[in-house]
Motif scaffolding. Structure first.
Motif, PDB file in Angstrom:
ATOM      1  N   LEU A  40     -16.156 -40.496  34.956  1.00  0.00           N
ATOM      2  CA  LEU A  40     -15.516 -39.504  34.086  1.00  0.00           C
ATOM      3  C   LEU A  40     -13.997 -39.719  34.066  1.00  0.00           C
ATOM      4  O   LEU A  40     -13.358 -39.730  33.007  1.00  0.00           O
ATOM      5  CB  LEU A  40     -15.866 -38.094  34.585  1.00  0.00           C
ATOM      6  CG  LEU A  40     -15.227 -36.906  33.878  1.00  0.00           C
ATOM      7  CD1 LEU A  40     -15.550 -36.904  32.391  1.00  0.00           C
ATOM      8  CD2 LEU A  40     -15.693 -35.584  34.518  1.00  0.00           C
ATOM      9  N   LYS A  43     -13.009 -42.816  32.212  1.00  0.00           N
ATOM     10  CA  LYS A  43     -13.140 -42.664  30.759  1.00  0.00           C
ATOM     11  C   LYS A  43     -12.016 -41.808  30.181  1.00  0.00           C
ATOM     12  O   LYS A  43     -11.519 -42.086  29.092  1.00  0.00           O
ATOM     13  CB  LYS A  43     -14.515 -42.103  30.420  1.00  0.00           C
ATOM     14  CG  LYS A  43     -15.583 -43.187  30.606  1.00  0.00           C
ATOM     15  CD  LYS A  43     -16.978 -42.730  30.331  1.00  0.00           C
ATOM     16  CE  LYS A  43     -17.908 -43.937  30.520  1.00  0.00           C
ATOM     17  NZ  LYS A  43     -19.292 -43.628  30.188  1.00  0.00           N
ATOM     18  N   ILE A  44     -11.610 -40.784  30.911  1.00  0.00           N
ATOM     19  CA  ILE A  44     -10.478 -39.975  30.449  1.00  0.00           C
ATOM     20  C   ILE A  44      -9.237 -40.861  30.333  1.00  0.00           C
ATOM     21  O   ILE A  44      -8.528 -40.850  29.326  1.00  0.00           O
ATOM     22  CB  ILE A  44     -10.207 -38.800  31.423  1.00  0.00           C
ATOM     23  CG1 ILE A  44     -11.349 -37.779  31.347  1.00  0.00           C
ATOM     24  CG2 ILE A  44      -8.867 -38.134  31.120  1.00  0.00           C
ATOM     25  CD1 ILE A  44     -11.311 -36.740  32.459  1.00  0.00           C
ATOM     26  N   TYR A 259     -11.496 -34.343  22.096  1.00  0.00           N
ATOM     27  CA  TYR A 259     -12.463 -34.676  23.141  1.00  0.00           C
ATOM     28  C   TYR A 259     -13.189 -33.438  23.665  1.00  0.00           C
ATOM     29  O   TYR A 259     -13.678 -33.418  24.787  1.00  0.00           O
ATOM     30  CB  TYR A 259     -11.807 -35.510  24.244  1.00  0.00           C
ATOM     31  CG  TYR A 259     -11.453 -36.856  23.686  1.00  0.00           C
ATOM     32  CD1 TYR A 259     -12.452 -37.800  23.437  1.00  0.00           C
ATOM     33  CD2 TYR A 259     -10.154 -37.151  23.305  1.00  0.00           C
ATOM     34  CE1 TYR A 259     -12.156 -39.018  22.842  1.00  0.00           C
ATOM     35  CE2 TYR A 259      -9.851 -38.372  22.711  1.00  0.00           C
ATOM     36  CZ  TYR A 259     -10.864 -39.298  22.488  1.00  0.00           C
ATOM     37  OH  TYR A 259     -10.580 -40.487  21.887  1.00  0.00           O
ATOM     38  N   PHE A 348     -11.921 -30.587  31.239  1.00  0.00           N
ATOM     39  CA  PHE A 348     -13.072 -31.122  30.497  1.00  0.00           C
ATOM     40  C   PHE A 348     -14.387 -30.657  31.133  1.00  0.00           C
ATOM     41  O   PHE A 348     -15.345 -30.333  30.437  1.00  0.00           O
ATOM     42  CB  PHE A 348     -13.026 -32.656  30.449  1.00  0.00           C
ATOM     43  CG  PHE A 348     -12.035 -33.203  29.453  1.00  0.00           C
ATOM     44  CD1 PHE A 348     -12.133 -32.867  28.099  1.00  0.00           C
ATOM     45  CD2 PHE A 348     -11.013 -34.043  29.851  1.00  0.00           C
ATOM     46  CE1 PHE A 348     -11.221 -33.374  27.170  1.00  0.00           C
ATOM     47  CE2 PHE A 348     -10.095 -34.553  28.939  1.00  0.00           C
ATOM     48  CZ  PHE A 348     -10.200 -34.213  27.591  1.00  0.00           C
ATOM     49  N   GLU A 371     -17.892 -39.885  24.501  1.00  0.00           N
ATOM     50  CA  GLU A 371     -17.034 -40.943  25.049  1.00  0.00           C
ATOM     51  C   GLU A 371     -16.548 -40.651  26.464  1.00  0.00           C
ATOM     52  O   GLU A 371     -16.026 -41.536  27.132  1.00  0.00           O
ATOM     53  CB  GLU A 371     -15.813 -41.160  24.142  1.00  0.00           C
ATOM     54  CG  GLU A 371     -16.168 -41.867  22.858  1.00  0.00           C
ATOM     55  CD  GLU A 371     -14.940 -42.466  22.209  1.00  0.00           C
ATOM     56  OE1 GLU A 371     -14.608 -43.614  22.524  1.00  0.00           O
ATOM     57  OE2 GLU A 371     -14.310 -41.761  21.395  1.00  0.00           O
ATOM     58  N   LEU A 372     -16.669 -39.393  26.893  1.00  0.00           N
ATOM     59  CA  LEU A 372     -16.205 -39.048  28.237  1.00  0.00           C
ATOM     60  C   LEU A 372     -17.343 -38.941  29.240  1.00  0.00           C
ATOM     61  O   LEU A 372     -17.114 -39.010  30.450  1.00  0.00           O
ATOM     62  CB  LEU A 372     -15.439 -37.713  28.215  1.00  0.00           C
ATOM     63  CG  LEU A 372     -14.159 -37.646  27.394  1.00  0.00           C
ATOM     64  CD1 LEU A 372     -13.471 -36.300  27.612  1.00  0.00           C
ATOM     65  CD2 LEU A 372     -13.204 -38.769  27.763  1.00  0.00           C
TER      66      LEU A 372
END
Ligand SMILES: [Zn+2]
Ligand SMILES: [Zn+2]
Length: 491
Positions: A40, A43-44, A259, A348, A371-372
């Motif tokens: 995670l 990806k961020i 996001y 998130f 995507e995250l």
């Protein structure tokens, strides 16, 4: 809004975040990112870098070292000003920030009630004797020392022999690494103003009162941009620094929304004059409605020409830009959007958390942006006793994992496997079943199709295994589920 306890527990149970050195009883406010947490986090950072550095023609990247020349921190003001006034209790040795004493409930042994112990709300007086707090709020007995300035930088010694070693610091912010490299970047990359330099890296602050899980930690990671503008230019009739400050505020808000952060959970907080750092012309914080209440998610400051001028003064090197149009040397102004990786991750996570009721049962789901999500796809064989099903599932896993983070799980029945993936936010599950590989005993031919299940709608479609990578790729790039489903036919 989900509670912090629920998030901490989910994070530990499902491998997002562990307490650091837990088998030794842990260490204050340090956390380790587990197998899903690191995905995670990566990806961020990756989407941030892609959107703010890679895709923008006016941005460049940098990775400066954590240990810097100690004079950097004299020039930046951190040696003298990066301090909190502290008092210590002479009895229990607890340490308090002076400015937080009035916000702390206090223990009181009341002389008017034979010394009975009371805990009195912050800022309050005893209702029996009328006394206000003078002693230590924690133990109620010790006197407090006079205030002393406590520097928040981590000091360390550099060099082979301790006595001769130079004192230096773990950087308290990544920003200074960018300022001291301003001229290197300008000369090597031949940029014209305005342009920015982005950096992701660890920073360290010896906070007196860290806490609230990964919200405030002594070791943390920043995603910072220093955006250099010509203060003598105007854009749309406004000074360039003010124009670009507004643009960056909009871009940062839009990024968090893009996001998946809900707009209702974001707001802007303008620093009042007395809140502003000494170098700042204007600072706006993006606040998020965390489980602990509205708090800073990131800050976007106009640092003016303060830092470049300070480093020019202390280093004796000119840190200016030659404005061809006006034929003059200028010290650029700097707009600084500064975000914390750990805080963004917490936001998130909190924003994605949902508890839903599905056919009378509770479903916990993390609705991460695709995507995250730590894993993009889970590959699940419907029957782990059938070799051909397992073999096909492994082949699919191998193919998808060339570009994506994929998990393979066959340790429970399918319903349970789906719930597990929902709870960690995997947007798509792919199942391989008897129809996929066929059943020669019953004379049923293989159809070569697999089932894709959507996390949010829980709908399923069947697509040819040969097209799977393409379909998953489309979904992750933002093609709507409904559109993909219409093309494939719901199952
Ligand atoms: Zn005390
Ligand atoms: Zn009293």
């Amino acid at each position: 809004m989900v509670s912090m306890e629920t998030l901490v527990s989910l994070c530990k149970r499902r491998g997002f975040v562990f307490q650091s050195s837990e088998i030794y009883g842990g260490i204050g406010s340090s956390w380790d990112y587990g197998p899903l947490g690191v995905e995670l986090r990566n990806k961020i950072k990756r989407v941030w870098w892609r959107d703010f550095v890679q895709r923008r023609p006016d941005m460049l990247g940098l990775d400066a070292s954590i240990l810097m020349h100690p004079t950097v921190w004299k020039a930046s003001g951190h040696v003298d000003n990066f301090t909190d006034p502290m008092v210590d209790c002479r009895e229990c040795r607890h340490r308090f920030r002076v400015d937080q004493l009035a916000e702390t409930p206090w223990v009181h042994y009341c002389p008017a009630t034979k010394g009975n112990k009371f805990t009195i709300p912050a800022g309050g007086a005893c209702s029996h004797c009328g006394a206000a707090r003078t002693l230590c709020p924690d133990c109620g007995k010790g006197e407090l020392t006079p205030p002393r300035q406590f520097n928040l930088m981590f000091k360390t010694l550099m060099g082979p022999v301790e006595e001769d070693a130079a004192v230096t610091y773990l950087r308290p912010e990544t920003a200074q690494g960018i300022f001291v490299n301003f001229d290197n970047v300008l000369q090597s990359m031949r940029r014209k103003l305005p342009f920015g330099i982005g950096q992701i890296g660890k920073a360290f602050r010896n906070e007196i009162t860290p806490g609230n899980f990964i919200f405030r930690t002594r070791e943390f990671e920043q995603m910072e941009i220093e955006y250099f503008v010509n203060p003598h230019e105007t854009v749309e009739g406004r000074p360039a620094d003010e124009y670009w400050h507004d643009r960056w505020i909009e871009d940062c808000l839009a990024w968090f929304r893009r996001y998946g952060i809900q707009s209702d959970n974001l707001r802007l907080h303008e620093h009042a004059r007395d809140e502003l750092a000494h170098y700042a012309k204007r600072t706006a914080d993006v606040q998020y409605r965390f489980p602990i209440g509205w708090s800073e998610l990131m800050g976007i400051a106009n640092r003016t020409d303060f830092d470049l001028k300070q480093h020019a003064k202390f280093s004796g090197k000119a840190l200016t830009y030659f404005d061809e149009e006006r034929k003059e040397h200028v010290v650029p102004y700097v707009i600084e959007p500064s975000a914390g990786v750990d805080r963004a991750l917490l936001a998130f996570l909190a924003d994605a958390y949902r508890e839903e009721e599905v056919r009378g049962e509770k479903r916990v789901v993390l609705r991460f942006h695709p995507e995250l999500a730590p894993a993009s796809v889970a590959v699940l064989p419907l029957l782990k006793k059938r070799d051909d099903i397992v073999r096909t599932a492994h082949a699919i896993r191998d193919e998808l994992s060339r570009d994506l983070t994929v998990v393979y799980d066959d340790t429970a029945a399918i319903g349970r496997l789906y719930r597990r993936q929902d709870e960690v936010g995997t947007p798509y599950c792919v199942t391989v079943d008897v129809q996929t590989v066929g059943d020669s005993d019953k004379g049923e031919p293989a159809d070569g199709k697999v089932t894709i299940r959507d996390r949010d709608s829980m709908e399923q479609i069947r697509v040819e295994a040969a097209r799977l990578a393409q379909v998953i790729g489309d979904l992750l790039r933002g093609t709507a589920w409904a559109e993909v489903a219409a093309g494939a036919g719901r199952s």
